[in-house]
Design a protein around this motif. Structure first.
Motif, PDB file in Angstrom:
ATOM      1  N   VAL A  37       0.841  -1.204   0.000  1.00 49.03           N
ATOM      2  CA  VAL A  37       0.000   0.000   0.000  1.00 49.03           C
ATOM      3  C   VAL A  37       0.869   1.244   0.000  1.00 49.03           C
ATOM      4  O   VAL A  37       0.531   2.266  -0.614  1.00 49.03           O
ATOM      5  CB  VAL A  37      -0.945  -0.007   1.220  1.00 49.03           C
ATOM      6  CG1 VAL A  37      -1.673   1.319   1.347  1.00 49.03           C
ATOM      7  CG2 VAL A  37      -1.941  -1.146   1.110  1.00 49.03           C
ATOM      8  N   MET A  38       2.016   1.175   0.693  1.00 44.99           N
ATOM      9  CA  MET A  38       2.894   2.339   0.766  1.00 44.99           C
ATOM     10  C   MET A  38       3.422   2.724  -0.616  1.00 44.99           C
ATOM     11  O   MET A  38       3.675   3.900  -0.883  1.00 44.99           O
ATOM     12  CB  MET A  38       4.066   2.037   1.702  1.00 44.99           C
ATOM     13  CG  MET A  38       3.659   1.691   3.125  1.00 44.99           C
ATOM     14  SD  MET A  38       2.915   3.090   3.967  1.00 44.99           S
ATOM     15  CE  MET A  38       4.313   4.186   4.068  1.00 44.99           C
ATOM     16  N   ALA A  39       3.590   1.701  -1.485  1.00 45.75           N
ATOM     17  CA  ALA A  39       4.107   1.991  -2.829  1.00 45.75           C
ATOM     18  C   ALA A  39       3.144   2.843  -3.633  1.00 45.75           C
ATOM     19  O   ALA A  39       3.552   3.527  -4.580  1.00 45.75           O
ATOM     20  CB  ALA A  39       4.388   0.680  -3.574  1.00 45.75           C
ATOM     21  N   LEU A  40       1.869   2.815  -3.265  1.00 46.19           N
ATOM     22  CA  LEU A  40       0.882   3.621  -3.986  1.00 46.19           C
ATOM     23  C   LEU A  40       1.230   5.099  -3.938  1.00 46.19           C
ATOM     24  O   LEU A  40       0.983   5.847  -4.883  1.00 46.19           O
ATOM     25  CB  LEU A  40      -0.506   3.410  -3.379  1.00 46.19           C
ATOM     26  CG  LEU A  40      -1.147   2.039  -3.609  1.00 46.19           C
ATOM     27  CD1 LEU A  40      -2.379   1.892  -2.745  1.00 46.19           C
ATOM     28  CD2 LEU A  40      -1.498   1.871  -5.070  1.00 46.19           C
ATOM     29  N   MET A  41       1.775   5.557  -2.821  1.00 45.55           N
ATOM     30  CA  MET A  41       2.073   6.976  -2.671  1.00 45.55           C
ATOM     31  C   MET A  41       3.153   7.423  -3.642  1.00 45.55           C
ATOM     32  O   MET A  41       3.236   8.605  -3.975  1.00 45.55           O
ATOM     33  CB  MET A  41       2.491   7.260  -1.225  1.00 45.55           C
ATOM     34  CG  MET A  41       1.411   6.919  -0.218  1.00 45.55           C
ATOM     35  SD  MET A  41       1.895   7.222   1.487  1.00 45.55           S
ATOM     36  CE  MET A  41       2.041   8.988   1.503  1.00 45.55           C
ATOM     37  N   GLU A  42       3.995   6.501  -4.096  1.00 44.09           N
ATOM     38  CA  GLU A  42       5.042   6.842  -5.046  1.00 44.09           C
ATOM     39  C   GLU A  42       4.605   6.602  -6.492  1.00 44.09           C
ATOM     40  O   GLU A  42       5.087   7.272  -7.407  1.00 44.09           O
ATOM     41  CB  GLU A  42       6.297   5.999  -4.759  1.00 44.09           C
ATOM     42  CG  GLU A  42       6.889   6.213  -3.366  1.00 44.09           C
ATOM     43  CD  GLU A  42       8.070   5.301  -3.107  1.00 44.09           C
ATOM     44  OE1 GLU A  42       8.424   4.532  -4.034  1.00 44.09           O
ATOM     45  OE2 GLU A  42       8.633   5.343  -2.006  1.00 44.09           O
ATOM     46  N   ARG A  43       3.717   5.659  -6.689  1.00 44.08           N
ATOM     47  CA  ARG A  43       3.397   5.219  -8.049  1.00 44.08           C
ATOM     48  C   ARG A  43       2.074   5.746  -8.580  1.00 44.08           C
ATOM     49  O   ARG A  43       1.815   5.665  -9.777  1.00 44.08           O
ATOM     50  CB  ARG A  43       3.351   3.685  -8.103  1.00 44.08           C
ATOM     51  CG  ARG A  43       4.671   3.026  -7.756  1.00 44.08           C
ATOM     52  CD  ARG A  43       4.469   1.553  -7.451  1.00 44.08           C
ATOM     53  NE  ARG A  43       5.735   0.885  -7.175  1.00 44.08           N
ATOM     54  CZ  ARG A  43       6.402   0.171  -8.059  1.00 44.08           C
ATOM     55  NH1 ARG A  43       5.921   0.009  -9.262  1.00 44.08           N
ATOM     56  NH2 ARG A  43       7.553  -0.393  -7.745  1.00 44.08           N
ATOM     57  N   VAL A  44       1.225   6.253  -7.703  1.00 44.95           N
ATOM     58  CA  VAL A  44      -0.116   6.673  -8.122  1.00 44.95           C
ATOM     59  C   VAL A  44      -0.342   8.133  -7.743  1.00 44.95           C
ATOM     60  O   VAL A  44      -0.003   8.553  -6.630  1.00 44.95           O
ATOM     61  CB  VAL A  44      -1.197   5.781  -7.473  1.00 44.95           C
ATOM     62  CG1 VAL A  44      -2.587   6.245  -7.887  1.00 44.95           C
ATOM     63  CG2 VAL A  44      -0.995   4.324  -7.860  1.00 44.95           C
TER      64      VAL A  44
END
Length: 615
Positions: free
Chosen positions: A140-147
């Motif tokens: 979920v944390m990756a969403l902040m970088e990728r979305v």
């Protein structure tokens, strides 16, 4: 679908691609879709749970070894078991953390696609919700970088609006064998989940990282639900789950699995976009295409760009469908030629009203009314085409009638009946009778006067020649007969002019009524959209307020104060939404464009009339 089909392929190099066959299945679904995706660590029984949602003993493949079975994202489309005219779309995702894959970025994209395509996301894990289980959900944390919600936004700004796009969240804890209790007190499943998601005190880097994940889960998923399910069968029977009958499964598992399925069937919403636009199968296929394309091109997903691209495609289809509906209804209602332009105009109003309603039910994110203006232009063009066909049918009918009536006069001419003394007056009498019979004929249509006037002009030379050759007529009588003939011609010309004026006025009235109907239906749509926007804004604000209250209770005053800034901004946005000025601006924009369109149509009509008169 009799069985699942791969939707997103995960290549050996980690490159994602879509299966054209699966996209075609989605495009064939003309109903709203409830999309339930399941994600979680590999080898945790995700496929078995989805098969129960599908009410099938088999379907999604169950693996019985330590190797992951599902690769990419698999899809199964079925009639919704509880809702008519709704399709249930089940998405089974590749397991997270497969050691054979060795690429956590690929895990993150598979999870992101499942999350963004679904209306309810089921996260499946085993044993208990401990720190390891939370860390497994760290994708979920990756969403902040990728979305990003909007192009150019920072990660923090985007994260604040993720809640508008994210699905409901259900955590299914499998093989759970413990008692549900917190500090010695019995709790239910939802309370257990909320306890696990409480922020932990401390300022160390490890605690801050753990709390950041908890904050993301709480902030992104306001609608949370938890189910704990014991093992479905005895260990030795787990290898043959597909073959086990219901009576061979543990009663407690059946009870919990049935409660899980009932919750999903009853509460999982239709997939919707911001503004509450319900997603149909074809729209889900388009979203999948745009998401996968963005991942391959830039590695960053812009949600608003994807929605706007989808809206452009859908609105173009909505215009085409509305125009096609208008044409079908006009063909069915009209029998050409019509008795008057008003009769055609009335049919136009009825068919336009239906076409507009069809368009308004499908259009979304048309902030500048670009597609409605396109529809208005195409409907006007279609109406003008029917007007031309109506005039052509009228002219053909009128010429046929005149040709039929003229045959008797023509036979008399051939026999020389008018080439005798007094023949000119007899010809004038027969011509008058012809005109009287012509006016008595039904179904002449809108060009009756114009065709008659042209007919009389075409025979002026014959009338003049007969008059000059008639030796019985004195010069005085010739002048009087000529005057009578000129008066008849002038009357016919005046009738044709009046007929043209009536047709023009009728068309102007049609345009006025069309604009009023366009504005009426647009205003109705805008008020409905405003209500939906305000409801969505209220939900976001209420969620933020609950989260702020929870932060204060947990002793995180600084985080609660930072959240207050988001709440204040959301409140300001809500007040702007309440203002009717943006609705009036849209109506004014439509009126201005419509007036320009009407002016162009009037110029074309004037040019057309000028050409006709010159002929």
């Amino acid at each position: 679908m009799e069985e699942p089909l791969c939707l997103v392929r995960n290549g050996p190099d980690g490159e994602l691609s879509l299966n054209p066959a699966a996209l075609e299945v989605l495009r064939g679904i003309r109903q709203p879709v409830v999309v339930v995706a399941i994600a979680g660590p590999y080898r945790t029984g995700k496929s078995f749970l989805l098969n129960r949602l599908a009410q099938r003993r088999s379907g999604f493949h169950l693996g019985h070894t330590v190797q992951a079975e599902t690769k990419g994202i698999w899809m199964w489309c079925l009639p919704h078991p509880c809702r008519a005219n709704t399709t249930l779309v089940l998405l089974d995702t590749e397991g997270l953390g497969d050691p054979d894959k060795g690429d956590s970025r690929n895990d993150a994209w598979i999870f992101t696609l499942a999350l963004l395509l679904s209306s309810t996301l089921v996260y499946n894990s085993t044993s208990t919700i401990d720190q390891q289980a939370l860390e497994n959900l760290g994708v979920v944390m990756a969403l902040m970088e990728r979305v990003r919600v909007r192009a150019g936004e920072s990660g923090d700004a985007a994260a604040a609006d993720f809640v508008r796009f994210f699905p409901g969240f259900v955590w299914a804890v499998r093989d759970f064998v413990l008692e549900l209790s917190v500090d010695g007190q019995s709790v239910n499943e939802d309370e257990y989940l909320e306890h696990v998601l409480r922020l932990q005190p401390g300022s160390s880097r490890v605690v801050q990282e753990q709390n950041e994940l908890r904050r993301c889960l709480r902030d992104f998923f306001p609608n949370r639900k938890c189910f704990v399910l014991p093992p479905p069968a005895e260990p030795e029977a787990m290898k043959h789950l597909e073959e086990l009958k219901e009576g061979q499964l543990r009663p407690r598992f059946l009870q919990q699995a049935d409660a899980f399925c009932r919750h999903i069937w009853d509460t999982a919403p239709v997939k919707a976009l911001p503004g509450r636009a319900a997603v149909m199968g074809r729209m889900l296929a388009s979203l999948a295409e745009r998401y996968v394309e963005a991942i391959g091109n830039s590695g960053v997903l812009c949600l608003e760009s994807a929605v706007m691209a989808l809206a452009a495609a859908e609105n173009t289809v909505a215009v085409a469908a509305a125009v096609a509906e208008y044409r079908r209804r006009m063909e069915r209602e009209l029998k050409l030629p019509t008795a008057s332009q008003k009769e055609l105009g009335d049919a136009h109003q009825r068919c336009e009203r239906r076409a507009l309603a069809l368009f308004m039910a499908r259009v979304f994110a048309d902030k500048e009314q670009r597609y409605q203006l396109q529809l208005m232009s195409e409907l006007e063009a279609a109406k003008e085409e029917f007007c031309r066909r109506n005039e052509a049918a009228s002219e053909e009918r009128c010429r046929a009638v005149l040709q039929e009536l003229w045959r008797d006069v023509e036979r008399r001419l051939d026999r020389g009946e008018y080439a005798v003394p007094g023949g000119s007056r007899r010809f004038q009498e027969h011509l008058g009778e012809l005109m009287e019979k012509y006016h008595q004929r039904p179904g002449l249509g809108v060009k009756a006067a114009a065709v008659l006037e042209k007919f009389l002009r075409e025979h002026e030379v014959l009338v003049r020649a007969l008059r000059e050759a008639d030796q019985q007529l004195s010069e005085y009588e010739k002048k009087r007969v000529a005057s009578e003939a000129a008066a008849a011609a002038a009357a016919a010309k005046a009738a044709a002019a009046a007929e043209a004026v009536r047709a023009t006025e009728a068309r102007q009235e049609e345009q006025r009524r069309s604009l009023e109907e366009q504005k009426r239906q647009l205003e109705k749509l805008l008020w409905r959209q405003q209500r939906a926007m305000l409801e969505e804004q209220e939900r976001v604000i209420e969620h933020k307020l609950r989260e702020q209250e929870a932060l204060l209770e947990e002793g995180f005053e600084r985080e609660a104060e930072a959240l207050w800034e988001q709440i204040r901004r959301l409140e300001e946005e809500k007040e702007e939404m309440k203002k009717p000025s943006w609705i009036q601006q849209a109506l004014d924009r439509l009126s201005s464009a419509a007036m320009l369109l009407q002016s162009l149509v009037q110029i074309l009509l004037s040019v057309s009339q000028l050409v006709i008169w010159r002929k």
